[in-house]
Structures are given as structure tokens and as C-alpha cells.
Motif scaffolding. Structure first.
Motif, PDB file in Angstrom:
ATOM      1  N   TRP A  15     -18.128  15.105  -9.513  1.00  0.00           N
ATOM      2  CA  TRP A  15     -17.306  16.165 -10.109  1.00  0.00           C
ATOM      3  C   TRP A  15     -17.975  17.534  -9.998  1.00  0.00           C
ATOM      4  N   ASP A  16     -19.201  17.586  -9.481  1.00  0.00           N
ATOM      5  CA  ASP A  16     -19.959  18.821  -9.388  1.00  0.00           C
ATOM      6  C   ASP A  16     -20.105  19.475 -10.764  1.00  0.00           C
ATOM      7  N   ALA A  17     -20.466  18.657 -11.749  1.00  0.00           N
ATOM      8  CA  ALA A  17     -20.562  19.122 -13.138  1.00  0.00           C
ATOM      9  C   ALA A  17     -21.708  20.090 -13.365  1.00  0.00           C
ATOM     10  N   GLY A  18     -22.754  20.024 -12.573  1.00  0.00           N
ATOM     11  CA  GLY A  18     -23.880  20.940 -12.765  1.00  0.00           C
ATOM     12  C   GLY A  18     -24.696  20.587 -14.002  1.00  0.00           C
ATOM     13  N   GLU A  19     -25.685  21.450 -14.281  1.00  0.00           N
ATOM     14  CA  GLU A  19     -26.571  21.245 -15.432  1.00  0.00           C
ATOM     15  C   GLU A  19     -26.526  22.461 -16.314  1.00  0.00           C
ATOM     16  N   PRO A  20     -26.486  22.433 -17.618  1.00  0.00           N
ATOM     17  CA  PRO A  20     -25.710  21.407 -18.303  1.00  0.00           C
ATOM     18  C   PRO A  20     -24.266  21.526 -17.896  1.00  0.00           C
ATOM     19  N   PRO A  21     -23.382  20.662 -18.180  1.00  0.00           N
ATOM     20  CA  PRO A  21     -23.442  19.604 -19.183  1.00  0.00           C
ATOM     21  C   PRO A  21     -23.962  18.267 -18.687  1.00  0.00           C
ATOM     22  N   ALA A  22     -24.248  18.117 -17.386  1.00  0.00           N
ATOM     23  CA  ALA A  22     -24.619  16.799 -16.863  1.00  0.00           C
ATOM     24  C   ALA A  22     -25.811  16.195 -17.600  1.00  0.00           C
ATOM     25  N   ASP A  23     -26.852  16.973 -17.853  1.00  0.00           N
ATOM     26  CA  ASP A  23     -28.024  16.450 -18.555  1.00  0.00           C
ATOM     27  C   ASP A  23     -27.652  15.984 -19.962  1.00  0.00           C
ATOM     28  N   ASP A  24     -26.838  16.782 -20.653  1.00  0.00           N
ATOM     29  CA  ASP A  24     -26.418  16.430 -22.016  1.00  0.00           C
ATOM     30  C   ASP A  24     -25.581  15.158 -22.013  1.00  0.00           C
ATOM     31  N   VAL A  25     -24.658  15.065 -21.073  1.00  0.00           N
ATOM     32  CA  VAL A  25     -23.798  13.884 -20.985  1.00  0.00           C
ATOM     33  C   VAL A  25     -24.640  12.641 -20.728  1.00  0.00           C
ATOM     34  N   GLN A  26     -25.578  12.724 -19.816  1.00  0.00           N
ATOM     35  CA  GLN A  26     -26.419  11.567 -19.502  1.00  0.00           C
ATOM     36  C   GLN A  26     -27.258  11.129 -20.698  1.00  0.00           C
ATOM     37  N   LEU A  27     -27.783  12.073 -21.443  1.00  0.00           N
ATOM     38  CA  LEU A  27     -28.559  11.716 -22.636  1.00  0.00           C
ATOM     39  C   LEU A  27     -27.673  11.046 -23.683  1.00  0.00           C
ATOM     40  N   VAL A  28     -26.478  11.571 -23.884  1.00  0.00           N
ATOM     41  CA  VAL A  28     -25.559  10.967 -24.848  1.00  0.00           C
ATOM     42  C   VAL A  28     -25.139   9.571 -24.390  1.00  0.00           C
ATOM     43  N   VAL A  29     -24.905   9.389 -23.097  1.00  0.00           N
ATOM     44  CA  VAL A  29     -24.604   8.053 -22.578  1.00  0.00           C
ATOM     45  C   VAL A  29     -25.726   7.094 -22.950  1.00  0.00           C
ATOM     46  N   SER A  30     -26.961   7.494 -22.727  1.00  0.00           N
ATOM     47  CA  SER A  30     -28.107   6.640 -23.061  1.00  0.00           C
ATOM     48  C   SER A  30     -28.134   6.281 -24.534  1.00  0.00           C
ATOM     49  N   GLU A  31     -27.920   7.269 -25.393  1.00  0.00           N
ATOM     50  CA  GLU A  31     -27.968   7.033 -26.838  1.00  0.00           C
ATOM     51  C   GLU A  31     -26.842   6.115 -27.300  1.00  0.00           C
ATOM     52  N   LEU A  32     -25.628   6.362 -26.823  1.00  0.00           N
ATOM     53  CA  LEU A  32     -24.493   5.547 -27.262  1.00  0.00           C
ATOM     54  C   LEU A  32     -24.572   4.123 -26.726  1.00  0.00           C
ATOM     55  N   VAL A  33     -25.015   3.960 -25.497  1.00  0.00           N
ATOM     56  CA  VAL A  33     -25.170   2.612 -24.945  1.00  0.00           C
ATOM     57  C   VAL A  33     -26.279   1.877 -25.692  1.00  0.00           C
ATOM     58  N   ALA A  34     -27.380   2.545 -25.964  1.00  0.00           N
ATOM     59  CA  ALA A  34     -28.467   1.915 -26.725  1.00  0.00           C
ATOM     60  C   ALA A  34     -27.978   1.467 -28.104  1.00  0.00           C
ATOM     61  N   ASP A  35     -27.202   2.318 -28.768  1.00  0.00           N
ATOM     62  CA  ASP A  35     -26.651   1.949 -30.081  1.00  0.00           C
ATOM     63  C   ASP A  35     -25.723   0.749 -29.972  1.00  0.00           C
ATOM     64  N   ALA A  36     -24.876   0.728 -28.929  1.00  0.00           N
ATOM     65  CA  ALA A  36     -23.943  -0.390 -28.754  1.00  0.00           C
ATOM     66  C   ALA A  36     -24.695  -1.698 -28.506  1.00  0.00           C
ATOM     67  N   ILE A  37     -25.773  -1.624 -27.745  1.00  0.00           N
ATOM     68  CA  ILE A  37     -26.582  -2.818 -27.483  1.00  0.00           C
ATOM     69  C   ILE A  37     -27.296  -3.271 -28.753  1.00  0.00           C
ATOM     70  N   GLU A  38     -27.896  -2.313 -29.455  1.00  0.00           N
ATOM     71  CA  GLU A  38     -28.673  -2.648 -30.647  1.00  0.00           C
ATOM     72  C   GLU A  38     -27.801  -3.204 -31.774  1.00  0.00           C
ATOM     73  N   HIS A  39     -26.626  -2.638 -31.962  1.00  0.00           N
ATOM     74  CA  HIS A  39     -25.807  -3.009 -33.113  1.00  0.00           C
ATOM     75  C   HIS A  39     -24.684  -3.981 -32.773  1.00  0.00           C
ATOM     76  N   GLY A  40     -24.536  -4.317 -31.503  1.00  0.00           N
ATOM     77  CA  GLY A  40     -23.479  -5.235 -31.095  1.00  0.00           C
ATOM     78  C   GLY A  40     -24.025  -6.606 -30.771  1.00  0.00           C
ATOM     79  N   SER A  41     -23.128  -7.441 -30.320  1.00  0.00           N
ATOM     80  CA  SER A  41     -23.541  -8.795 -29.934  1.00  0.00           C
ATOM     81  C   SER A  41     -22.660  -9.262 -28.788  1.00  0.00           C
ATOM     82  N   GLY A  42     -22.906  -8.712 -27.636  1.00  0.00           N
ATOM     83  CA  GLY A  42     -22.099  -9.113 -26.492  1.00  0.00           C
ATOM     84  C   GLY A  42     -21.884  -7.972 -25.532  1.00  0.00           C
ATOM     85  N   TRP A  43     -20.658  -7.743 -25.165  1.00  0.00           N
ATOM     86  CA  TRP A  43     -20.279  -6.795 -24.128  1.00  0.00           C
ATOM     87  C   TRP A  43     -20.470  -5.339 -24.566  1.00  0.00           C
TER      88      TRP A  43
END
Length: 115
Positions: A15-43
Motif C-alpha cells: 500500500w506504500d504506507a510509509g513510516e509512520p504509520p507502518a511502524d506503529d501498525v506493526q507494533l500494534v499488530v505485535s501487541e494485539l497478537v501477543a495478547d490474543a495468544i496469551e489470553h486465548g486458547s486456540g486460534w
């Protein structure tokens, strides 16, 4: 988490998003996925979309508890994921019966896929 972050990075580059927001989006992806893994049980599912000048990140998981802000003590090793999301995203919230946490990032350079 690294696969999710890498996938988001590929999409943002396309999408040629550039920096930011690309860096911010990637960090938020990491945080939300980590939370989903830590607090979930499955997919865990990641969706990154663009429309009307926004990038939206949605992370869904098999958790019975919706994401919520915490007030961690200085020595606590966890509990700061949503603090980071709030600091970087324009808006965030929970949907999908509490199983999906989303975050919006404004980006004027993005056009809607429809034109």
C-alpha cells in the motif's frame, strides 16, 4: 507474532504506507497478537484493511474475555499491550462478542480499494 508482524509489513509496503504509520501498525499488530495468544486458547486471526483514509488492524482470538486496559505496577512484566495501542492508534475498541480487538490509524495517502 513475528509471522503476523511480517505479514502486516508486506501489506503495508504494498500500500506504500510509509513510516509512520507502518511502524506503529506493526507494533500494534505485535501487541494485539501477543495478547490474543496469551489470553486465548486456540486460534488467532489477523486482518489489516484500508478504507476512507484509515488503516484498521483487527486481531481475533479464542478468548472468553474482551481486552481491557490494566494498570500494571512498575515491576510487572505484562499488562502494557493496550497502553501501547492507545498511545499509537487513533481509536481502538473491542467487537465480535469480545473476541476481536481493533485499532484505527489515519493515513491520508491511502485510497479506498474501490477508488
Amino acid at each position: 507474532m513475528s509471522d503476523a508482524r511480517r505479514s502486516a509489513s508486506v501489506v503495508l509496503r504494498r500500500w506504500d504506507a510509509g513510516e509512520p504509520p507502518a511502524d506503529d501498525v506493526q507494533l500494534v499488530v505485535s501487541e494485539l497478537v501477543a495478547d490474543a495468544i496469551e489470553h486465548g486458547s486456540g486460534w488467532v486471526a489477523l486482518r489489516v484493511t484500508k478504507a476512507r483514509g484509515n488503516i484498521t488492524v483487527e486481531v481475533s482470538g479464542a478468548s472468553n474475555c474482551p481486552a481491557r486496559m490494566r494498570d500494571p505496577e512498575p515491576g510487572d512484566p505484562n499488562g502494557r499491550g493496550l497502553v501501547i495501542v492507545v498511545a499509537l492508534a487513533q481509536k481502538w475498541g473491542v467487537g465480535g462478542n469480545g473476541r476481536t480487538t481493533w485499532a484505527h490509524f489515519p493515513f491520508r495517502g491511502i485510497r479506498d480499494d474501490r477508488g
